[in-house]
Design an enzyme around this catalytic site. Structure first.
Site, mmCIF file in Angstrom:
data_model
loop_
_atom_site.group_PDB
_atom_site.id
_atom_site.type_symbol
_atom_site.label_atom_id
_atom_site.label_comp_id
_atom_site.label_asym_id
_atom_site.label_seq_id
_atom_site.Cartn_x
_atom_site.Cartn_y
_atom_site.Cartn_z
ATOM 1 N N HIS A 94 0.987 -1.045 -0.020
ATOM 2 C CA HIS A 94 0.054 -0.006 -0.120
ATOM 3 C C HIS A 94 0.926 1.312 0.022
ATOM 4 O O HIS A 94 0.663 2.103 -0.770
ATOM 5 C CB HIS A 94 -1.057 -0.089 1.315
ATOM 6 C CG HIS A 94 -1.745 1.333 1.335
ATOM 7 N ND1 HIS A 94 -2.742 1.461 0.913
ATOM 8 C CD2 HIS A 94 -1.445 2.265 2.134
ATOM 9 C CE1 HIS A 94 -3.258 2.684 1.113
ATOM 10 N NE2 HIS A 94 -2.350 3.422 1.895
ATOM 11 N N GLU A 95 1.781 1.359 1.035
ATOM 12 C CA GLU A 95 2.691 2.484 0.955
ATOM 13 C C GLU A 95 3.449 2.364 -0.237
ATOM 14 O O GLU A 95 3.843 3.744 -0.893
ATOM 15 C CB GLU A 95 3.660 2.483 2.277
ATOM 16 C CG GLU A 95 2.919 2.436 3.528
ATOM 17 C CD GLU A 95 1.925 3.636 3.718
ATOM 18 O OE1 GLU A 95 2.424 4.642 3.221
ATOM 19 O OE2 GLU A 95 0.851 3.190 4.458
ATOM 20 N N HIS A 98 1.848 4.321 -2.986
ATOM 21 C CA HIS A 98 1.878 5.909 -2.892
ATOM 22 C C HIS A 98 3.012 6.372 -3.707
ATOM 23 O O HIS A 98 3.085 7.329 -4.529
ATOM 24 C CB HIS A 98 1.822 6.337 -1.460
ATOM 25 C CG HIS A 98 0.652 6.400 -0.797
ATOM 26 N ND1 HIS A 98 -0.337 6.793 -1.326
ATOM 27 C CD2 HIS A 98 0.332 5.872 0.455
ATOM 28 C CE1 HIS A 98 -1.330 6.618 -0.516
ATOM 29 N NE2 HIS A 98 -1.043 6.149 0.679
ATOM 30 N N HIS A 102 3.268 8.724 -7.013
ATOM 31 C CA HIS A 102 4.083 9.901 -7.242
ATOM 32 C C HIS A 102 4.837 9.656 -8.419
ATOM 33 O O HIS A 102 4.937 10.677 -9.328
ATOM 34 C CB HIS A 102 4.964 9.848 -5.836
ATOM 35 C CG HIS A 102 6.026 10.979 -5.984
ATOM 36 N ND1 HIS A 102 6.988 11.221 -5.150
ATOM 37 C CD2 HIS A 102 5.692 12.371 -6.549
ATOM 38 C CE1 HIS A 102 7.485 12.404 -5.318
ATOM 39 N NE2 HIS A 102 6.711 13.342 -5.987
#
Length: 224
Positions: A94-95, A98, A102
Protein backbone atom coordinates in the site's frame (compact mmCIF):
# COMPACT_ATOMS: atom_id res chain seq x y z
CA UNK A 1 -29.22 16.35 15.86
CA UNK A 2 -25.60 17.40 15.37
CA UNK A 3 -24.57 15.69 18.62
CA UNK A 4 -26.16 12.45 17.42
CA UNK A 5 -24.06 12.70 14.26
CA UNK A 6 -20.91 13.38 16.29
CA UNK A 7 -21.68 10.43 18.54
CA UNK A 8 -22.29 8.10 15.61
CA UNK A 9 -19.07 9.18 13.87
CA UNK A 10 -17.07 8.80 17.09
CA UNK A 11 -18.47 5.30 17.63
CA UNK A 12 -17.77 4.29 14.03
CA UNK A 13 -14.24 5.66 14.30
CA UNK A 14 -13.59 3.61 17.43
CA UNK A 15 -15.00 0.43 15.90
CA UNK A 16 -13.05 0.82 12.67
CA UNK A 17 -9.77 1.59 14.47
CA UNK A 18 -10.27 -1.37 16.81
CA UNK A 19 -11.17 -3.61 13.88
CA UNK A 20 -8.12 -2.50 11.90
CA UNK A 21 -5.77 -3.12 14.81
CA UNK A 22 -7.31 -6.56 15.39
CA UNK A 23 -6.95 -7.57 11.74
CA UNK A 24 -3.39 -6.29 11.44
CA UNK A 25 -2.41 -8.24 14.55
CA UNK A 26 -4.33 -11.35 13.40
CA UNK A 27 -2.88 -11.35 9.89
CA UNK A 28 0.63 -10.68 11.21
CA UNK A 29 0.58 -14.30 12.41
CA UNK A 30 -0.09 -15.65 8.91
CA UNK A 31 3.12 -16.07 6.93
CA UNK A 32 3.29 -15.66 3.17
CA UNK A 33 4.88 -18.64 1.41
CA UNK A 34 7.72 -16.89 -0.42
CA UNK A 35 9.50 -15.74 2.75
CA UNK A 36 9.54 -12.07 1.70
CA UNK A 37 9.54 -9.37 4.37
CA UNK A 38 7.69 -6.08 4.07
CA UNK A 39 10.96 -4.48 2.97
CA UNK A 40 11.38 -7.12 0.26
CA UNK A 41 7.82 -6.61 -0.94
CA UNK A 42 8.24 -2.83 -1.18
CA UNK A 43 11.55 -3.08 -3.02
CA UNK A 44 10.24 -5.66 -5.49
CA UNK A 45 7.13 -3.59 -6.20
CA UNK A 46 9.35 -0.57 -6.85
CA UNK A 47 11.53 -2.59 -9.24
CA UNK A 48 8.53 -4.03 -11.05
CA UNK A 49 7.28 -0.49 -11.68
CA UNK A 50 10.70 0.73 -12.84
CA UNK A 51 11.18 3.05 -9.86
CA UNK A 52 14.82 3.35 -8.80
CA UNK A 53 14.98 6.61 -6.83
CA UNK A 54 12.86 5.61 -3.80
CA UNK A 55 14.33 4.18 -0.59
CA UNK A 56 12.67 1.82 1.89
CA UNK A 57 13.51 2.48 5.54
CA UNK A 58 12.41 1.32 8.98
CA UNK A 59 10.67 3.65 11.43
CA UNK A 60 9.42 3.32 15.00
CA UNK A 61 5.83 2.86 16.15
CA UNK A 62 2.76 0.80 15.27
CA UNK A 63 0.93 1.61 12.02
CA UNK A 64 3.25 4.58 11.46
CA UNK A 65 3.92 3.46 7.90
CA UNK A 66 3.91 6.21 5.28
CA UNK A 67 5.47 7.42 2.04
CA UNK A 68 7.14 10.82 2.04
CA UNK A 69 7.05 12.28 -1.49
CA UNK A 70 9.44 15.12 -0.59
CA UNK A 71 12.24 12.73 0.41
CA UNK A 72 11.09 9.76 -1.71
CA UNK A 73 11.31 7.42 1.26
CA UNK A 74 8.88 4.63 2.15
CA UNK A 75 8.88 4.46 5.94
CA UNK A 76 7.75 1.10 7.32
CA UNK A 77 7.25 0.37 11.02
CA UNK A 78 9.59 -2.34 12.29
CA UNK A 79 6.87 -5.02 12.43
CA UNK A 80 6.07 -4.35 8.78
CA UNK A 81 9.66 -3.80 7.63
CA UNK A 82 10.92 -7.10 9.06
CA UNK A 83 7.66 -9.06 9.01
CA UNK A 84 7.05 -12.03 6.74
CA UNK A 85 3.27 -12.14 6.87
CA UNK A 86 0.05 -10.99 5.20
CA UNK A 87 -0.12 -7.72 7.16
CA UNK A 88 3.46 -6.79 6.30
CA UNK A 89 2.93 -7.54 2.61
CA UNK A 90 -0.34 -5.61 2.42
CA UNK A 91 0.86 -2.51 4.27
CA UNK A 92 4.21 -2.42 2.46
CA UNK A 93 2.50 -2.72 -0.92
CA UNK A 94 0.00 0.00 0.00
CA UNK A 95 2.73 2.48 0.94
CA UNK A 96 4.65 1.56 -2.20
CA UNK A 97 1.42 2.26 -4.07
CA UNK A 98 1.86 5.89 -3.02
CA UNK A 99 5.38 5.89 -4.46
CA UNK A 100 3.94 4.54 -7.72
CA UNK A 101 1.31 7.30 -7.67
CA UNK A 102 4.08 9.85 -7.23
CA UNK A 103 6.11 8.41 -10.09
CA UNK A 104 3.05 8.35 -12.34
CA UNK A 105 1.97 11.90 -11.32
CA UNK A 106 -1.39 10.71 -9.98
CA UNK A 107 -3.63 13.79 -10.00
CA UNK A 108 -5.16 13.47 -6.52
CA UNK A 109 -1.75 12.89 -4.94
CA UNK A 110 -0.48 16.02 -6.69
CA UNK A 111 -3.48 17.95 -5.37
CA UNK A 112 -2.97 16.64 -1.83
CA UNK A 113 0.73 17.53 -1.93
CA UNK A 114 -0.14 21.03 -3.18
CA UNK A 115 -2.50 21.48 -0.23
CA UNK A 116 0.08 20.50 2.40
CA UNK A 117 1.59 23.99 3.03
CA UNK A 118 -1.84 25.62 3.40
CA UNK A 119 -3.18 22.77 5.53
CA UNK A 120 -0.12 22.88 7.79
CA UNK A 121 -0.73 26.58 8.39
CA UNK A 122 -4.47 26.03 8.92
CA UNK A 123 -3.93 23.13 11.34
CA UNK A 124 -1.62 25.26 13.46
CA UNK A 125 -4.11 28.05 14.02
CA UNK A 126 -7.60 26.71 13.32
CA UNK A 127 -8.50 25.54 16.83
CA UNK A 128 -7.57 28.89 18.38
CA UNK A 129 -9.35 30.93 15.72
CA UNK A 130 -12.49 28.78 16.05
CA UNK A 131 -12.44 29.01 19.84
CA UNK A 132 -12.06 32.77 19.77
CA UNK A 133 -14.65 32.97 17.01
CA UNK A 134 -17.25 31.07 19.03
CA UNK A 135 -16.61 33.19 22.13
CA UNK A 136 -16.85 36.43 20.12
CA UNK A 137 -19.52 35.33 17.66
CA UNK A 138 -21.97 38.04 18.70
CA UNK A 139 -19.54 40.93 18.52
CA UNK A 140 -17.04 39.76 15.90
CA UNK A 141 -18.58 37.03 13.70
CA UNK A 142 -15.94 37.55 11.02
CA UNK A 143 -13.43 35.77 13.26
CA UNK A 144 -15.57 32.63 13.30
CA UNK A 145 -15.94 32.87 9.52
CA UNK A 146 -12.15 32.97 9.23
CA UNK A 147 -11.95 29.87 11.43
CA UNK A 148 -14.51 28.11 9.23
CA UNK A 149 -12.42 28.88 6.14
CA UNK A 150 -9.32 27.45 7.82
CA UNK A 151 -11.20 24.34 8.90
CA UNK A 152 -12.64 23.96 5.41
CA UNK A 153 -9.06 23.59 4.15
CA UNK A 154 -8.41 20.69 6.52
CA UNK A 155 -11.73 19.14 5.51
CA UNK A 156 -10.83 19.43 1.84
CA UNK A 157 -7.54 17.69 2.61
CA UNK A 158 -9.42 14.81 4.29
CA UNK A 159 -11.75 14.45 1.31
CA UNK A 160 -8.90 14.55 -1.24
CA UNK A 161 -7.05 11.92 0.81
CA UNK A 162 -9.85 9.37 0.19
CA UNK A 163 -9.17 8.68 -3.52
CA UNK A 164 -5.42 8.76 -2.83
CA UNK A 165 -5.66 5.99 -0.23
CA UNK A 166 -8.22 3.92 -2.13
CA UNK A 167 -6.16 4.08 -5.31
CA UNK A 168 -2.97 3.09 -3.44
CA UNK A 169 -4.76 0.04 -2.02
CA UNK A 170 -6.09 -0.88 -5.46
CA UNK A 171 -2.59 -0.68 -6.95
CA UNK A 172 -1.24 -2.75 -4.06
CA UNK A 173 -3.83 -5.51 -4.36
CA UNK A 174 -3.45 -5.75 -8.13
CA UNK A 175 0.32 -6.02 -7.88
CA UNK A 176 0.26 -8.50 -4.96
CA UNK A 177 -1.90 -10.78 -7.08
CA UNK A 178 -0.02 -10.47 -10.37
CA UNK A 179 3.35 -10.88 -8.62
CA UNK A 180 2.03 -13.95 -6.75
CA UNK A 181 2.96 -12.45 -3.39
CA UNK A 182 -0.43 -13.23 -1.87
CA UNK A 183 -2.49 -16.10 -3.24
CA UNK A 184 -5.64 -17.89 -2.16
CA UNK A 185 -6.62 -17.15 1.43
CA UNK A 186 -3.75 -14.70 1.95
CA UNK A 187 -5.04 -12.62 -0.98
CA UNK A 188 -8.48 -12.42 0.62
CA UNK A 189 -7.01 -11.40 3.97
CA UNK A 190 -4.79 -8.74 2.38
CA UNK A 191 -7.87 -7.25 0.73
CA UNK A 192 -9.77 -7.23 4.04
CA UNK A 193 -6.90 -5.50 5.84
CA UNK A 194 -6.56 -2.78 3.21
CA UNK A 195 -10.33 -2.29 3.03
CA UNK A 196 -10.48 -1.76 6.78
CA UNK A 197 -7.62 0.74 6.55
CA UNK A 198 -9.54 2.66 3.87
CA UNK A 199 -12.55 2.91 6.18
CA UNK A 200 -10.47 4.92 8.66
CA UNK A 201 -10.04 7.65 6.05
CA UNK A 202 -13.76 7.58 5.23
CA UNK A 203 -14.60 8.09 8.91
CA UNK A 204 -12.02 10.87 9.22
CA UNK A 205 -13.57 12.70 6.25
CA UNK A 206 -17.10 12.29 7.63
CA UNK A 207 -15.99 13.55 11.05
CA UNK A 208 -14.35 16.59 9.49
CA UNK A 209 -17.45 17.34 7.39
CA UNK A 210 -19.72 17.03 10.44
CA UNK A 211 -17.50 19.40 12.44
CA UNK A 212 -17.41 21.90 9.58
CA UNK A 213 -21.21 21.78 9.36
CA UNK A 214 -21.43 22.39 13.12
CA UNK A 215 -19.41 25.60 12.96
CA UNK A 216 -21.28 26.78 9.88
CA UNK A 217 -24.55 26.34 11.78
CA UNK A 218 -23.23 28.43 14.68
CA UNK A 219 -22.29 31.17 12.23
CA UNK A 220 -25.61 31.01 10.39
CA UNK A 221 -27.64 31.08 13.59
CA UNK A 222 -25.74 34.19 14.66
CA UNK A 223 -26.73 35.91 11.42
CA UNK A 224 -30.37 34.99 11.99
Amino acid sequence: MIWIIFGAVALLSYLVQAGLKKRIEEYSKISIPNGMTGKDVAEKMLRDHGITDVKVESTVGFLTDHYNPSTKIINLSKDIYYGNNVSAAAVAAHETGHAVQHARAYSFLKLRSALVPSVSFASKWVQWVLLAGVLLVESFPQLLLAGICLFALTTLFSVVTLPVEINASSRALTWLETANITVGDSKVKAKKALSMAAYTYVIAALSSLATLFYYIMIYMNRRN
